[in-house]
Write a protein that holds these residues in place. Structure first.
Motif, PDB file in Angstrom:
ATOM      1  N   GLU A   1     -10.192   1.611 -21.149  1.00 58.04           N
ATOM      2  CA  GLU A   1     -11.109   2.667 -20.692  1.00 58.04           C
ATOM      3  C   GLU A   1     -10.494   3.406 -19.512  1.00 58.04           C
ATOM      4  OE1 GLU A   1     -15.655   3.040 -18.856  1.00 58.04           O
ATOM      5  OE2 GLU A   1     -14.744   1.085 -19.257  1.00 58.04           O
ATOM      6  N   GLU A   2     -10.647   4.738 -19.492  1.00 59.43           N
ATOM      7  CA  GLU A   2     -10.135   5.534 -18.384  1.00 59.43           C
ATOM      8  C   GLU A   2     -11.167   5.599 -17.255  1.00 59.43           C
ATOM      9  OE1 GLU A   2      -8.735   9.405 -19.469  1.00 59.43           O
ATOM     10  OE2 GLU A   2      -6.823   8.633 -20.229  1.00 59.43           O
ATOM     11  N   ILE A   3     -10.667   5.433 -16.040  1.00 59.35           N
ATOM     12  CA  ILE A   3     -11.508   5.473 -14.841  1.00 59.35           C
ATOM     13  C   ILE A   3     -10.954   6.557 -13.918  1.00 59.35           C
ATOM     14  CG2 ILE A   3     -12.236   4.185 -12.790  1.00 59.35           C
ATOM     15  CD1 ILE A   3     -11.967   1.618 -14.505  1.00 59.35           C
ATOM     16  N   GLU A   4     -11.841   7.395 -13.415  1.00 58.41           N
ATOM     17  CA  GLU A   4     -11.387   8.483 -12.541  1.00 58.41           C
ATOM     18  C   GLU A   4     -11.468   8.072 -11.074  1.00 58.41           C
ATOM     19  OE1 GLU A   4     -12.241  13.219 -11.501  1.00 58.41           O
ATOM     20  OE2 GLU A   4     -13.158  12.275 -13.268  1.00 58.41           O
TER      21      GLU A   4
ATOM     22  N   ARG B   1      -7.180  10.273 -13.746  1.00 62.86           N
ATOM     23  CA  ARG B   1      -7.856   9.408 -14.714  1.00 62.86           C
ATOM     24  C   ARG B   1      -6.864   8.357 -15.212  1.00 62.86           C
ATOM     25  NH1 ARG B   1      -9.510  14.523 -16.091  1.00 62.86           N
ATOM     26  NH2 ARG B   1      -8.130  14.573 -17.928  1.00 62.86           N
ATOM     27  N   VAL B   2      -7.212   7.091 -14.975  1.00 64.08           N
ATOM     28  CA  VAL B   2      -6.266   5.990 -15.185  1.00 64.08           C
ATOM     29  C   VAL B   2      -6.922   4.901 -16.024  1.00 64.08           C
ATOM     30  CG1 VAL B   2      -4.754   4.324 -14.029  1.00 64.08           C
ATOM     31  CG2 VAL B   2      -5.320   6.493 -12.892  1.00 64.08           C
ATOM     32  N   ARG B   3      -6.166   4.310 -16.937  1.00 65.51           N
ATOM     33  CA  ARG B   3      -6.691   3.186 -17.713  1.00 65.51           C
ATOM     34  C   ARG B   3      -7.015   2.012 -16.789  1.00 65.51           C
ATOM     35  NH1 ARG B   3      -2.960   1.012 -22.197  1.00 65.51           N
ATOM     36  NH2 ARG B   3      -1.592   0.872 -20.387  1.00 65.51           N
ATOM     37  N   ALA B   4      -8.043   1.269 -17.122  1.00 67.13           N
ATOM     38  CA  ALA B   4      -8.443   0.110 -16.316  1.00 67.13           C
ATOM     39  C   ALA B   4      -7.302  -0.891 -16.192  1.00 67.13           C
ATOM     40  CB  ALA B   4      -9.669  -0.557 -16.931  1.00 67.13           C
TER      41      ALA B   4
ATOM     42  N   ILE C   1     -10.706  -0.027  -4.984  1.00 65.13           N
ATOM     43  CA  ILE C   1     -11.930   0.741  -4.763  1.00 65.13           C
ATOM     44  C   ILE C   1     -12.385   1.413  -6.055  1.00 65.13           C
ATOM     45  CG2 ILE C   1     -13.006   2.583  -3.418  1.00 65.13           C
ATOM     46  CD1 ILE C   1     -12.178   0.117  -1.781  1.00 65.13           C
ATOM     47  N   ALA C   2     -11.439   1.946  -6.827  1.00 68.20           N
ATOM     48  CA  ALA C   2     -11.797   2.605  -8.080  1.00 68.20           C
ATOM     49  C   ALA C   2     -12.448   1.632  -9.053  1.00 68.20           C
ATOM     50  CB  ALA C   2     -10.543   3.228  -8.713  1.00 68.20           C
ATOM     51  N   LEU C   3     -11.898   0.449  -9.175  1.00 75.32           N
ATOM     52  CA  LEU C   3     -12.478  -0.567 -10.058  1.00 75.32           C
ATOM     53  C   LEU C   3     -13.856  -1.001  -9.554  1.00 75.32           C
ATOM     54  CD1 LEU C   3      -9.286  -2.696 -10.741  1.00 75.32           C
ATOM     55  CD2 LEU C   3     -10.600  -1.459 -12.481  1.00 75.32           C
TER      56      LEU C   3
ATOM     57  N   THR D   1      -0.773  10.108 -17.171  1.00 66.79           N
ATOM     58  CA  THR D   1      -2.106  10.526 -16.731  1.00 66.79           C
ATOM     59  C   THR D   1      -2.110  12.023 -16.479  1.00 66.79           C
ATOM     60  OG1 THR D   1      -1.761  10.351 -14.336  1.00 66.79           O
ATOM     61  CG2 THR D   1      -2.282   8.301 -15.517  1.00 66.79           C
ATOM     62  N   ASN D   2      -3.271  12.567 -16.164  1.00 65.85           N
ATOM     63  CA  ASN D   2      -3.387  13.988 -15.883  1.00 65.85           C
ATOM     64  C   ASN D   2      -2.674  14.391 -14.597  1.00 65.85           C
ATOM     65  OD1 ASN D   2      -5.448  12.431 -14.615  1.00 65.85           O
ATOM     66  ND2 ASN D   2      -6.515  14.323 -14.036  1.00 65.85           N
ATOM     67  N   LYS D   3      -2.367  13.437 -13.738  1.00 61.45           N
ATOM     68  CA  LYS D   3      -1.666  13.722 -12.478  1.00 61.45           C
ATOM     69  C   LYS D   3      -0.222  13.231 -12.498  1.00 61.45           C
ATOM     70  CE  LYS D   3      -5.297  15.413 -10.240  1.00 61.45           C
ATOM     71  NZ  LYS D   3      -5.354  16.773  -9.661  1.00 61.45           N
ATOM     72  N   HIS D   4       0.065  12.271 -13.360  1.00 64.38           N
ATOM     73  CA  HIS D   4       1.425  11.743 -13.496  1.00 64.38           C
ATOM     74  C   HIS D   4       1.795  11.747 -14.985  1.00 64.38           C
ATOM     75  CE1 HIS D   4       0.511  10.039  -9.451  1.00 64.38           C
ATOM     76  NE2 HIS D   4       1.808  10.251  -9.254  1.00 64.38           N
ATOM     77  N   PRO D   5       2.312  12.873 -15.492  1.00 62.70           N
ATOM     78  CA  PRO D   5       2.635  12.977 -16.925  1.00 62.70           C
ATOM     79  C   PRO D   5       3.649  11.935 -17.403  1.00 62.70           C
ATOM     80  CG  PRO D   5       2.664  15.144 -15.877  1.00 62.70           C
ATOM     81  CD  PRO D   5       2.550  14.133 -14.782  1.00 62.70           C
ATOM     82  N   GLY D   6       4.476  11.481 -16.504  1.00 62.83           N
ATOM     83  CA  GLY D   6       5.460  10.457 -16.862  1.00 62.83           C
ATOM     84  C   GLY D   6       5.003   9.052 -16.518  1.00 62.83           C
TER      85      GLY D   6
END
Length: 343
Positions: free
Chosen positions: A137-140, A164-167, A184-186, A260-265
């Motif tokens: 699941e992606e978490i922002e 947006r990053v996978r858990a 903190i995101a988790l 991710t949307n901020k780190h394409p690589g």
């Protein structure tokens, strides 16, 4: 008259016989429910099988090494010895346990209060793993995620606000580079806030029998009311290593995230423990994984797992002098302890 007397005597005999039968039955019933034979209730069973009661310790003749007498009466392997005295360690607190039977082979001030620093993230990770139904699941991460982290000089994994990053990638970010923003995101995603997530951490500590532990945050940033012991942390680590996802993360030296949307690589993480370890290793085995920690108040800390021969061991140390810029005395201690295991 004679018949009446005979009837009376016969009645007395029957009464005495019945009385003897009652006494005998009562005695037999009591023998069945003596403490050695009574059935264990569900609550008693949970207490007896808790990890805290499992690690029961008695001092050996050296005064600084310990062996265990588990409630399950698993035999202690007396063929294993530690050639290193705990007094030779840089760390002020330490505990070494063989995982096969949870035998404590060495300890030093293991029940003394310490600050766990980033070893806290072991609990953060296991609570997240147990409360995430979908690890893909992606978490922002929001701007709020980063509030106060930079000013507190918290260690970061490298994610950005709005990412947006996978858990599962956040979990690797928690454990390998010790990323506070991942914690903190988790926490926000699972419990709505860090404070609510910390309640789950403290509840888990109670369930595991970590009686000298209290958490105030998910990251290990210093707080007077955020404390534990190396013995409590060993209980936590033993539990966490039984979870395949946690073990995979804990024993990884590196991990590359999905784009991710901020780190394409994507981002590649490297374990702080393996980076500090470098090309060093132990004789007849290897250090499989670990989680470092450091604050000024906690000193250099390390929770690790190693395989020596055909056995696995965990070591939790805290309170070594130095900093992230000095010699890593937590790593030095781990190498010395694991190398001292003799069969």
């Amino acid at each position: 008259m004679v018949r009446k007397i005979k009837k009376k005597k016969s009645g007395i005999r029957i009464f005495v016989l019945v009385l003897l039968m009652v006494v005998f039955a009562a005695f037999a019933y009591r023998s069945i429910i003596t403490p050695g034979n009574h059935q264990i209730s569900e609550k008693e069973y949970e207490d007896e099988t808790s990890l805290n009661s499992y690690i029961k310790i008695i001092p050996d003749s050296s005064g600084d090494r310990m062996t265990t007498v588990p409630p399950s009466k698993i035999e202690t392997d007396h063929s294993v010895s530690i050639s290193l005295s705990s007094n030779k360690l840089n760390s002020t607190n330490a505990i070494l346990i063989r995982l096969k039977d949870n035998t404590i082979l060495m300890q030093k001030n293991s029940e003394e209060k310490i600050y766990p620093a980033s070893m806290t993230k072991i609990m953060t990770a296991i609570i997240a793993i147990e409360n995430l139904p979908d690890l893909n699941e992606e978490i922002e991460l929001t701007h709020y995620t980063f509030n106060g982290l930079y000013s507190a000089d918290a260690s970061m994994a490298g994610f950005k606000p709005g990412e947006r990053v996978r858990a599962i990638d956040l979990l690797y970010g928690v454990m390998l580079p010790s990323g506070a923003e991942c914690c903190i995101a988790l926490a926000d995603h699972i419990a709505g806030s860090e404070q609510n997530f910390v309640k789950l951490m403290n509840q888990k500590a109670v369930v595991l029998g970590m009686g000298n532990t209290h958490f105030e945050n998910t990251t290990g940033l210093h707080d007077e009311n955020h404390y534990t012991t190396v013995k409590d942390l060993s209980i936590l680590l033993i539990y966490a290593l039984q979870k395949d996802t946690f073990r995979d993360i804990f024993t990884s030296s590196r991990h590359s995230t999905q784009p991710t949307n901020k780190h394409p690589g994507g981002i590649t993480f490297y374990s702080t423990m393996f980076e500090a370890l470098g090309d060093q290793d132990i004789i007849g085995g290897e250090i499989l994984g670990g989680k470092t920690g450091y604050t000024d108040e906690a000193g250099l800390c390390l929770a690790s797992i190693a395989k020596v021969g055909n056995q696995e061991y965990i070591l939790v140390t805290a309170g070594a002098k130095g900093s992230q810029y000095s010699e890593q005395f937590n790593i030095t201690d781990a190498l010395a302890v694991y190398n001292s295991i003799r069969k």
